[in-house]
Design a protein around this motif. Structure first.
Motif, mmCIF file in Angstrom:
data_model
loop_
_atom_site.group_PDB
_atom_site.id
_atom_site.type_symbol
_atom_site.label_atom_id
_atom_site.label_comp_id
_atom_site.label_asym_id
_atom_site.label_seq_id
_atom_site.Cartn_x
_atom_site.Cartn_y
_atom_site.Cartn_z
ATOM 1 N N GLY A 174 -15.676 -52.992 -4.719
ATOM 2 C CA GLY A 174 -14.890 -51.890 -4.205
ATOM 3 C C GLY A 174 -13.899 -52.277 -3.131
ATOM 4 O O GLY A 174 -13.337 -51.408 -2.471
ATOM 5 N N VAL A 175 -13.656 -53.576 -2.954
ATOM 6 C CA VAL A 175 -12.705 -54.051 -1.945
ATOM 7 C C VAL A 175 -11.488 -54.622 -2.664
ATOM 8 O O VAL A 175 -11.600 -55.578 -3.426
ATOM 9 N N PHE A 176 -10.320 -54.018 -2.434
ATOM 10 C CA PHE A 176 -9.080 -54.431 -3.097
ATOM 11 C C PHE A 176 -8.067 -54.791 -2.008
ATOM 12 O O PHE A 176 -7.267 -53.961 -1.585
ATOM 13 N N PRO A 177 -8.097 -56.035 -1.505
ATOM 14 C CA PRO A 177 -7.150 -56.427 -0.458
ATOM 15 C C PRO A 177 -5.702 -56.256 -0.913
ATOM 16 O O PRO A 177 -5.378 -56.521 -2.085
ATOM 17 N N VAL A 178 -4.855 -55.803 -0.016
ATOM 18 C CA VAL A 178 -3.452 -55.553 -0.348
ATOM 19 C C VAL A 178 -2.565 -56.545 0.398
ATOM 20 O O VAL A 178 -2.403 -56.454 1.621
ATOM 21 N N ASP A 179 -2.020 -57.497 -0.338
ATOM 22 C CA ASP A 179 -1.045 -58.422 0.237
ATOM 23 C C ASP A 179 0.351 -57.952 -0.190
ATOM 24 O O ASP A 179 0.520 -56.854 -0.715
ATOM 25 N N THR A 180 1.367 -58.768 0.023
ATOM 26 C CA THR A 180 2.725 -58.347 -0.304
ATOM 27 C C THR A 180 2.920 -58.126 -1.804
ATOM 28 O O THR A 180 3.660 -57.222 -2.210
ATOM 29 N N HIS A 181 2.262 -58.939 -2.646
ATOM 30 C CA HIS A 181 2.376 -58.756 -4.095
ATOM 31 C C HIS A 181 1.763 -57.422 -4.522
ATOM 32 O O HIS A 181 2.378 -56.659 -5.269
ATOM 33 N N VAL A 182 0.546 -57.165 -4.079
ATOM 34 C CA VAL A 182 -0.145 -55.931 -4.456
ATOM 35 C C VAL A 182 0.629 -54.715 -3.955
ATOM 36 O O VAL A 182 0.823 -53.732 -4.669
ATOM 37 N N GLY A 190 4.708 -47.335 -9.993
ATOM 38 C CA GLY A 190 4.581 -45.892 -9.879
ATOM 39 C C GLY A 190 3.148 -45.428 -9.756
ATOM 40 O O GLY A 190 2.867 -44.216 -9.858
ATOM 41 N N ILE A 191 2.232 -46.340 -9.488
ATOM 42 C CA ILE A 191 0.821 -45.986 -9.338
ATOM 43 C C ILE A 191 0.530 -45.514 -7.922
ATOM 44 O O ILE A 191 -0.249 -44.585 -7.704
ATOM 45 N N ALA A 192 1.148 -46.129 -6.952
ATOM 46 C CA ALA A 192 1.058 -45.687 -5.556
ATOM 47 C C ALA A 192 2.396 -45.077 -5.166
ATOM 48 O O ALA A 192 3.436 -45.420 -5.738
ATOM 49 N N PRO A 193 2.414 -44.163 -4.199
ATOM 50 C CA PRO A 193 3.681 -43.579 -3.752
ATOM 51 C C PRO A 193 4.668 -44.656 -3.314
ATOM 52 O O PRO A 193 4.271 -45.671 -2.733
ATOM 53 N N PRO A 194 5.958 -44.476 -3.572
ATOM 54 C CA PRO A 194 6.939 -45.509 -3.252
ATOM 55 C C PRO A 194 7.035 -45.836 -1.768
ATOM 56 O O PRO A 194 7.403 -46.949 -1.402
ATOM 57 N N ASP A 195 6.674 -44.865 -0.916
ATOM 58 C CA ASP A 195 6.752 -45.103 0.521
ATOM 59 C C ASP A 195 5.396 -45.414 1.144
ATOM 60 O O ASP A 195 5.262 -45.445 2.374
ATOM 61 N N ALA A 196 4.385 -45.671 0.322
ATOM 62 C CA ALA A 196 3.045 -45.963 0.843
ATOM 63 C C ALA A 196 3.030 -47.279 1.605
ATOM 64 O O ALA A 196 3.634 -48.267 1.173
ATOM 65 N N ASP A 197 2.365 -47.301 2.760
ATOM 66 C CA ASP A 197 2.171 -48.560 3.462
ATOM 67 C C ASP A 197 1.016 -49.311 2.809
ATOM 68 O O ASP A 197 0.452 -48.866 1.809
ATOM 69 N N HIS A 198 0.650 -50.467 3.391
ATOM 70 C CA HIS A 198 -0.404 -51.277 2.779
ATOM 71 C C HIS A 198 -1.720 -50.511 2.684
ATOM 72 O O HIS A 198 -2.423 -50.585 1.670
ATOM 73 N N GLU A 199 -2.050 -49.759 3.717
ATOM 74 C CA GLU A 199 -3.298 -49.007 3.708
ATOM 75 C C GLU A 199 -3.252 -47.887 2.673
ATOM 76 O O GLU A 199 -4.262 -47.571 2.037
ATOM 77 N N GLY A 200 -2.079 -47.286 2.493
ATOM 78 C CA GLY A 200 -1.938 -46.238 1.490
ATOM 79 C C GLY A 200 -2.147 -46.762 0.088
ATOM 80 O O GLY A 200 -2.796 -46.117 -0.753
ATOM 81 N N VAL A 201 -1.611 -47.947 -0.189
ATOM 82 C CA VAL A 201 -1.818 -48.567 -1.505
ATOM 83 C C VAL A 201 -3.286 -48.916 -1.696
ATOM 84 O O VAL A 201 -3.860 -48.699 -2.774
ATOM 85 N N ARG A 202 -3.915 -49.449 -0.656
ATOM 86 C CA ARG A 202 -5.341 -49.804 -0.756
ATOM 87 C C ARG A 202 -6.185 -48.574 -1.078
ATOM 88 O O ARG A 202 -7.089 -48.642 -1.923
ATOM 89 N N GLU A 203 -5.907 -47.466 -0.435
ATOM 90 C CA GLU A 203 -6.682 -46.246 -0.677
ATOM 91 C C GLU A 203 -6.567 -45.796 -2.127
ATOM 92 O O GLU A 203 -7.556 -45.390 -2.749
ATOM 93 N N VAL A 204 -5.356 -45.875 -2.691
ATOM 94 C CA VAL A 204 -5.157 -45.492 -4.094
ATOM 95 C C VAL A 204 -5.948 -46.411 -5.016
ATOM 96 O O VAL A 204 -6.654 -45.957 -5.932
ATOM 97 N N LEU A 205 -5.859 -47.719 -4.789
ATOM 98 C CA LEU A 205 -6.495 -48.675 -5.684
ATOM 99 C C LEU A 205 -8.016 -48.617 -5.582
ATOM 100 O O LEU A 205 -8.721 -48.660 -6.609
ATOM 101 N N GLU A 206 -8.544 -48.512 -4.368
ATOM 102 C CA GLU A 206 -10.002 -48.469 -4.220
ATOM 103 C C GLU A 206 -10.574 -47.143 -4.706
ATOM 104 O O GLU A 206 -11.758 -47.061 -5.030
ATOM 105 N N ARG A 207 -9.735 -46.113 -4.793
ATOM 106 C CA ARG A 207 -10.161 -44.840 -5.370
ATOM 107 C C ARG A 207 -10.127 -44.883 -6.901
ATOM 108 O O ARG A 207 -11.027 -44.343 -7.565
#
Length: 267
Positions: A174-182, A190-207
């Motif tokens: 359940g841990v999906f680290p978000v680097d610059t590629h991710v 279009g899976i995460a919002p275009p303005d999502a920060d790194h934490e926002g992308v992580r929340e989407v992916l881990e959900r």
């Protein structure tokens, strides 16, 4: 990915975290994010996560910040050779002169800054846990949420570094680290919002990605970013058929007609 021989079975979650076998089937995926990870599962082999020593993993991840594995791996190897063994690594690094440590890790870039971060981390480990081994046990056996929050209290340790320690040392699912590629790829798709920060992308992916697939998703997305979906010249820019995931991507910020590419947040 690793240069190690391909394993006989597909494993995600790590031997230290249970060695959970992950099944990759895009047809049965419950979310778009899971479908992308399942498609990546058809491209790349999966390896075991977990089992690394916690403090060494922390140091390795600090060295990898803002640079490539090609640059950070020699720095890690030189550091371990000079300041090992691993069981004494925190104490040896805490005692190391700054200039000497910086020179040892010079190939990783930003070596003065990284030497300061490593010194702080070593001192913190000794102050809080008393030894490298005790810290390793905390990472391996502690509550993942508590481990993450504790690591984030250390200056120089950000969310990606903390999550990499949880994944590669703790073997946590359940841990999906978000680097610059991710960060780039899942907003571009279009899976995460275009303005999502790194934490926002992580929340989407881990959900949206099952826990046993998150570790693989992280490493495979990095590989996909390097091979196909680079920041400035993604494969689809010149030839839509050149990208194996073109049919599941919204191409946010990518304009094949004009040959332009911009950050999804600016699209």
């Amino acid at each position: 990915m690793s240069d190690d021989a391909e394993p006989d079975v597909n494993i995600s979650g790590g031997s230290a975290g249970g060695g959970v076998e992950a099944s990759f089937d895009p047809e049965t995926a419950g979310t778009r994010a899971e479908a992308v990870v399942d498609r990546l599962g058809e491209l790349y082999w999966q390896k075991a996560y977990g089992g690394q020593d916690g403090f060494e993993c922390l140091v390795r991840t600090i060295l990898s910040q803002n640079t490539s594995d090609v640059a950070s791996q020699p720095a890690h190897d030189a550091l371990v050779e000079r300041y090992g063994p691993i069981d004494d690594l925190a104490a040896n690094l805490d005692a190391a002169p700054h200039d000497e440590l910086a020179e040892t890790i010079a190939s990783a870039g930003l070596y003065n800054q990284k030497a300061e971060s490593i010194h702080r981390a070593a001192a913190w480990v000794l102050d809080e846990y008393g030894s490298t081994a005790a810290f390793d046990a905390f990472v391996r056996d502690g509550d993942p949420g508590e481990v993450r929050e504790t690591l984030l209290e250390v200056k120089g340790v950000g969310p990606k570094t903390a999550d990499c320690v949880l994944l590669f040392a703790g073997g946590q699912g359940g841990v999906f680290p978000v680097d610059t590629h991710v960060h780039r790829i899942y907003r571009r798709m279009g899976i995460a919002p275009p303005d999502a920060d790194h934490e926002g992308v992580r929340e989407v992916l881990e959900r949206d990605v099952p826990a046993e697939k998150c570790g693989f998703g992280h490493t495979a997305t990095i590989q996909f970013g390097r091979e196909y979906c680079s920041a400035r010249k993604p494969a689809c820019l010149d030839d839509p058929d050149a990208c194996p995931l073109a049919d599941v991507c919204d191409q946010v910020g990518v304009y094949p007609e004009s040959g332009e590419v911009e950050d999804p947040a600016d699209a």
